[in-house]
Each structure stands twice: as C-alpha cells, then as structure tokens.
Enzyme design. Structure first.
Site, PDB file in Angstrom:
ATOM      1  N   LYS A 117      12.325 -38.923  28.906  1.00  0.00           N
ATOM      2  CA  LYS A 117      11.027 -39.595  28.779  1.00  0.00           C
ATOM      3  C   LYS A 117       9.963 -38.899  29.650  1.00  0.00           C
ATOM      4  CE  LYS A 117       9.031 -44.117  29.372  1.00  0.00           C
ATOM      5  NZ  LYS A 117       9.134 -45.264  30.248  1.00  0.00           N
ATOM      6  N   ASP A 138      -0.014 -33.814  10.036  1.00  0.00           N
ATOM      7  CA  ASP A 138      -0.339 -32.392   9.883  1.00  0.00           C
ATOM      8  C   ASP A 138       0.199 -31.575  11.053  1.00  0.00           C
ATOM      9  OD1 ASP A 138      -1.678 -32.357   7.414  1.00  0.00           O
ATOM     10  OD2 ASP A 138      -3.438 -33.278   8.343  1.00  0.00           O
ATOM     11  N   LYS A 151      -9.283 -29.764  -1.723  1.00  0.00           N
ATOM     12  CA  LYS A 151      -7.848 -30.029  -1.577  1.00  0.00           C
ATOM     13  C   LYS A 151      -7.096 -29.771  -2.884  1.00  0.00           C
ATOM     14  CE  LYS A 151      -7.154 -32.944   2.226  1.00  0.00           C
ATOM     15  NZ  LYS A 151      -7.189 -34.227   2.863  1.00  0.00           N
ATOM     16  N   ILE A 164       4.064 -30.260   2.570  1.00  0.00           N
ATOM     17  CA  ILE A 164       5.084 -30.544   1.539  1.00  0.00           C
ATOM     18  C   ILE A 164       4.503 -30.360   0.132  1.00  0.00           C
ATOM     19  CG2 ILE A 164       6.618 -32.338   0.627  1.00  0.00           C
ATOM     20  CD1 ILE A 164       6.581 -33.505   3.550  1.00  0.00           C
ATOM     21  N   LYS A 190      -4.201 -27.126  -2.437  1.00  0.00           N
ATOM     22  CA  LYS A 190      -2.809 -27.598  -2.471  1.00  0.00           C
ATOM     23  C   LYS A 190      -2.097 -27.159  -3.743  1.00  0.00           C
ATOM     24  CE  LYS A 190      -3.077 -30.707   1.118  1.00  0.00           C
ATOM     25  NZ  LYS A 190      -2.119 -31.073   2.163  1.00  0.00           N
ATOM     26  N   ASN A 195       1.132 -42.514  12.123  1.00  0.00           N
ATOM     27  CA  ASN A 195      -0.100 -43.092  11.573  1.00  0.00           C
ATOM     28  C   ASN A 195       0.220 -44.452  10.962  1.00  0.00           C
ATOM     29  OD1 ASN A 195       0.480 -42.771   8.591  1.00  0.00           O
ATOM     30  ND2 ASN A 195       0.736 -40.651   9.295  1.00  0.00           N
TER      31      ASN A 195
HETATM   32  O1  PMT Z   1       1.023 -46.293   2.811  1.00  0.00           O
HETATM   33  P1  PMT Z   1      -0.183 -47.198   2.584  1.00  0.00           P
HETATM   34  O2  PMT Z   1      -0.462 -48.080   3.766  1.00  0.00           O
HETATM   35  O3  PMT Z   1      -0.075 -47.959   1.283  1.00  0.00           O
HETATM   36  O4  PMT Z   1      -1.472 -46.281   2.460  1.00  0.00           O
HETATM   37  C1  PMT Z   1      -1.600 -45.421   1.363  1.00  0.00           C
HETATM   38  C2  PMT Z   1      -2.109 -44.029   1.783  1.00  0.00           C
HETATM   39  C3  PMT Z   1      -3.467 -44.145   2.407  1.00  0.00           C
HETATM   40  C4  PMT Z   1      -1.126 -43.403   2.785  1.00  0.00           C
HETATM   41  C5  PMT Z   1      -2.158 -43.171   0.470  1.00  0.00           C
HETATM   42  O5  PMT Z   1      -3.032 -43.767  -0.425  1.00  0.00           O
HETATM   43  C6  PMT Z   1      -2.619 -41.761   0.755  1.00  0.00           C
HETATM   44  O6  PMT Z   1      -3.789 -41.439   0.766  1.00  0.00           O
HETATM   45  N1  PMT Z   1      -1.653 -40.823   1.011  1.00  0.00           N
HETATM   46  C7  PMT Z   1      -1.933 -39.471   1.456  1.00  0.00           C
HETATM   47  C8  PMT Z   1      -2.288 -39.467   2.910  1.00  0.00           C
HETATM   48  C9  PMT Z   1      -2.589 -38.073   3.451  1.00  0.00           C
HETATM   49  O7  PMT Z   1      -1.849 -37.610   4.253  1.00  0.00           O
HETATM   50  O8  PMT Z   1      -3.615 -37.504   2.878  1.00  0.00           O
HETATM   51  P2  PMT Z   1      -4.115 -35.974   3.227  1.00  0.00           P
HETATM   52  O9  PMT Z   1      -5.456 -35.887   2.605  1.00  0.00           O
HETATM   53  O10 PMT Z   1      -4.001 -35.747   4.685  1.00  0.00           O
HETATM   54  O11 PMT Z   1      -3.077 -35.066   2.486  1.00  0.00           O
HETATM   55  C10 PMT Z   1      -3.297 -34.568   1.172  1.00  0.00           C
HETATM   56  C11 PMT Z   1      -2.009 -34.504   0.405  1.00  0.00           C
HETATM   57  O12 PMT Z   1      -1.111 -33.576   1.013  1.00  0.00           O
HETATM   58  C12 PMT Z   1      -1.247 -35.819   0.332  1.00  0.00           C
HETATM   59  O13 PMT Z   1      -0.684 -35.916  -0.957  1.00  0.00           O
HETATM   60  C13 PMT Z   1      -0.166 -35.683   1.381  1.00  0.00           C
HETATM   61  O14 PMT Z   1       1.019 -36.435   1.029  1.00  0.00           O
HETATM   62  C14 PMT Z   1       0.117 -34.188   1.334  1.00  0.00           C
HETATM   63  N2  PMT Z   1       0.564 -33.608   2.604  1.00  0.00           N
HETATM   64  C15 PMT Z   1      -0.243 -33.612   3.693  1.00  0.00           C
HETATM   65  C16 PMT Z   1       0.172 -32.995   4.849  1.00  0.00           C
HETATM   66  C17 PMT Z   1       1.429 -32.368   4.877  1.00  0.00           C
HETATM   67  N3  PMT Z   1       1.874 -31.778   5.962  1.00  0.00           N
HETATM   68  N4  PMT Z   1       2.222 -32.398   3.788  1.00  0.00           N
HETATM   69  C18 PMT Z   1       1.801 -33.002   2.658  1.00  0.00           C
HETATM   70  O15 PMT Z   1       2.526 -33.043   1.657  1.00  0.00           O
END
Ligand code: PMT
Length: 426
Positions: free
Chosen positions: A307, A297, A357, A326, A361, A229
């Site tokens: 490849k 995710d 969330k 995580i 979480k 991403n």
């Molecule tokens: O890196 P930048 O360009 O500065 O952009 C910042 C950002 C947009 C990445 C940041 O502000 C942000 O929103 N980070 C979280 C992105 C995300 O994956 O959001 P989510 O809503 O999908 O996940 C929710 C939370 O679970 C997040 O804290 C994420 O780190 C965590 N997560 C999600 C999936 C996963 N498999 N493990 C996780 O720990």
C-alpha cells in the site's frame, strides 16, 4: 376509470423454470368482448409462468365477462380500459402503451374488434392501440360460428392477414351459445405455444456471434487502490441482452459492475484494460462487436506490491502509461468483426470529436453520447447520435432520450436492418 394496480401483495406465480421461454418478453394482451374472455385469465397466468411480463387492455365488451380487478390481480400490472382516462394517460400514454411491448396479443379477438382493426377505427383504447402500434400483432379470434363464417368477418380477416397480422385460427366444436362449428378459442396451452413459436421464429440474428464490452476498467495503483470511472455497465449489459434476445450468441466482456449478468449471455469478467483486450481477442471471430465499455485510457506505470503510504504533506506523483485501445485493435485485427461499433463519450466539441473518433478508431458505426455534467455514467437514461460510415461519407441519426434498455432495442433493431440489407463478413 379507477386504476387497478398491484393489488396482490406478493407474486402469485414464481417462475419454476430458470430459463423460461418468454423471459424478458413484454406482451400487451388485449381482451375483447367474447364469452371466451374468461379464458384470458388463465392465459395471463400461463404467459407469466413462461416468463413474460403481461400488461392488459380490457375492452368495454371484455369487461362484461371478466373484471379489471381479476385481470390486475393475475397480471400484477395496471389494467388499461379507457382511452380518455386522465390517470391512465398520465401513467402511460396510449402511444407508449402501443409501442412499449414486444408483441400485441388479442385473445379473444371479437368480430367487432377485428372489424374496427381492419377498417382503421380508433374509437376505443384497444382499437387505437392496434392502429398506433409498430409491434407484431397476433390475433386469436373467438365468436359464434355464423359470425366467424360471415363474409364481413372473413373479408376483415383477409385484410388483416394481408397486412401481416398473424392469426391463431379458432377451433371447431360445441360453443357456449349452444351452436356447433368453427369459432372457439383454442386451448390456452396452444395459444402460449404459438406465442413462444412466434418469438423463436422472430430471432433475426440467429447464427450470428456478438461481442460486447461493458462497464469500467479498474487500473490498480497498489493492492487496495485503483484508477477507474463511474460506468455502471447498464448500457453495455442492455445491448448484450437485446442481441441475445434477437438470437445472437453473445459474449459480454465486463469490467467490475453490479449489474446482473443478462439471461442467455456468456460473461467474461475482467478488471483491467489489458485483461479486457485479451478476453475480447479470445472471442474472435465475431460477426458483431460493440465496445460500450469505458476503458481507462491510462494506467499507473506499475502497481506497487504494498500500500502506498502518505509521506507527510508531500505530493504524490504518478506516472501513467497508455492502455491498449481495444476498439482500434479490433478494427485492425485480421479477424476484424464484420460490424464494429464504438461509443464516443464526449463533454465538449461533440460532433467534431465524434467524426475524428470514427475515423481514428476505424469502426463502422459510432454512438456519440454527451457525458458532460454527470449526465450518462450510472444513469438509467441517455440520448445518442449514431454515425455510420457509408460508401459516400458519414450519415448521422439522432436517437431521442429514452431508457438505456430502449436505446439498446433501437440499436439492435438498426443492426438487424443492416444485416437485412447488407452483407457483413465476419
Ligand atoms: O456504463 P453506463 O453507466 O451505462 O454508461 C454508459 C457509457 C457512458 C459508459 C457508454 O454509453 C459509453 O459512452 N461508453 C464508451 C465510454 C468511453 O470510454 O468512450 P471514449 O470516447 O473514451 O472511447 C471511444 C471508444 O473507444 C469506446 O467505444 C470505448 O469502449 C473504446 N475504447 C476506449 C479506450 C480504450 N483504451 N479502448 C477502447 O476500446
């Protein structure tokens, strides 16, 4: 007033020390009218050698002793002189000037400026900024000994000290005016030491350990392709940098980004979500954890060893399997971080998704950002809404749009406040 800006084509001073004590510190230096004003030129040099970014306000009195041109040349920054300058206000309003620093240093501080500061006057740029700042203020008074001893000055001094202003007491000795007594600006080395001491003492997260995740994860499809991403790591890296500045021992677990590693932070570079999880677990126990990474995710069920080839016009079907979560894993871990903070990147149903969330979480705080329309990923600015679990429910605070660095400062300030008011066992 004509702006004086970036007059030197190249930096005069290259910091010699790889870890200068004032690295990343932003100091707003106010130079008031005193014969000692000429020493402030050396002060600018020494503060910059110590790594600080120095921005200056030169009062009308100060400009009787030194020129804006020399101040601009030495600070390599715009010099602000006039409250009503249209140019200055357009470049940086006086309120932002008052807030966009870590410390306001007044050196030399004249009797006149101290009096105006003590009485809350806003009759020039320096006095207005002193009234408008929410940052710590350090004053180095310098004046004639009789002026220093005058009851008016001493009462103003007592008022300022009572309000939390820090003072570098003037030295005694022969004065430029021919008199002898207390009122001389201390040696520049002494002022720089006091500034460094101020920042050393001002590290409220000293003794705390922090884990920050940042950037994207790359989930391999084959030896040359991955699912990923657009996260740049700007937000996560800024958070790690601010936590370190506040004294925490920080481990930053970062996916592939081009952001420079923040000063004083230990970085573990990873590629996939699995690697990120494993790296995070090695850092436990931690007092604080902030999951700012955009973790994929899903990942391809299996990366191929060779490849993937095109097969005419046939579609390619991928099977994706879920990655470990995580943040949720940290929340359920026996060594759960004392203060666990997650992000929510949402494009729709923002509030509803954020509430869901936060509960799903199991984190203490959640920072919601609206990532619709390509607004946040890779950008320098953002706006956030902070949700906090409280004993009685959930509180919600909007943090207005600003740079990701300022947002990080805001969040770290909230963490410091949280530790000042509640206990968070690691
Ligand atoms: O890196 P930048 O360009 O500065 O952009 C910042 C950002 C947009 C990445 C940041 O502000 C942000 O929103 N980070 C979280 C992105 C995300 O994956 O959001 P989510 O809503 O999908 O996940 C929710 C939370 O679970 C997040 O804290 C994420 O780190 C965590 N997560 C999600 C999936 C996963 N498999 N493990 C996780 O720990």
């Amino acid at each position: 007033m004509t702006p004086f800006k970036n007059i030197c084509p190249a930096p005069i001073l290259a910091p010699m020390n790889p870890h200068p004590p004032l690295a990343h510190r932003r100091i707003l230096l106010i130079i008031a009218g005193s014969i000692a004003a000429y020493k402030s030129l050396d002060l600018i040099r020494r503060l910059r050698e110590a790594g600080a970014d120095v921005r200056c306000i030169l009062t009308r009195g100060g400009a009787q002793f030194i020129t804006p041109l020399s101040v601009a040349a030495l600070s390599e920054n715009h010099v602000y002189t006039d409250l009503f300058s249209l140019t200055d206000e357009q470049e940086m309003g006086h309120i932002r000037l008052a807030r966009d620093c870590d410390l306001v240093l007044v050196a030399p501080a004249s009797a006149n400026l101290m009096a105006r500061f003590a009485h809350g006057l806003a009759d020039d740029l320096a006095a207005t900024v002193l009234l408008a700042t929410d940052k710590p203020v350090l004053l180095a008074p310098a004046m004639n000994p009789v002026m220093w001893q005058n009851q008016a000055t001493q009462e103003n001094l007592a008022t300022l000290i009572r309000r939390g202003v820090k003072i570098i007491t003037p030295e005694s000795g022969d004065m430029a005016c021919g008199e002898t007594g207390a009122g001389r600006l201390p040696e520049i080395a002494e002022i720089v030491t006091r500034v460094i001491d101020f920042f050393t003492a001002h590290k409220p997260l000293t003794g705390k350990t922090a884990l920050v995740t940042s950037g994207p994860t790359h989930e391999p499809l084959d030896p040359v392709r991955f699912l990923g991403n657009r996260s740049s790591g700007k937000q996560g890296h800024a958070l790690a940098a601010e936590l370190a500045k506040a004294g925490a021992s920080v481990t930053l677990v970062s996916g592939p980004v081009s952001e420079a590693p923040p000063a004083g932070v230990s970085v573990i570079s990873v590629e996939t979500a699995d690697q990120m999880l494993n790296a995070c677990l090695t850092t436990l126990p931690a007092d604080i954890a902030i999951c700012a990474a955009a973790v994929a995710d899903f990942r391809p069920e299996a990366a191929t060893a060779t490849k993937i080839k095109k097969n005419g016009d046939a579609a390619l079907h991928l099977t994706l399997v879920p990655n470990p979560d995580i943040l949720a894993t940290l929340a359920r871990h026996p060594q759960r971080p004392g203060l666990l903070i997650g992000f929510a990147a949402e494009t729709n149903n923002h509030l509803e998704n954020a509430h869901r969330k936060l509960a799903a979480k199991g984190c203490d705080w959640l920072l919601l950002n609206d990532v619709s329309g390509g607004k946040v990923f890779g950008k320098d600015t953002n706006r956030l809404t902070l949700f906090r679990q409280t004993p009685t429910g959930t509180s919600q605070t909007d943090i207005p749009p600003q740079s990701k660095i300022d947002l990080a400062r805001h969040i770290v300030a909230a963490i410091i406040k949280e530790y000042a008011t509640h206990d968070h066992p690691a």
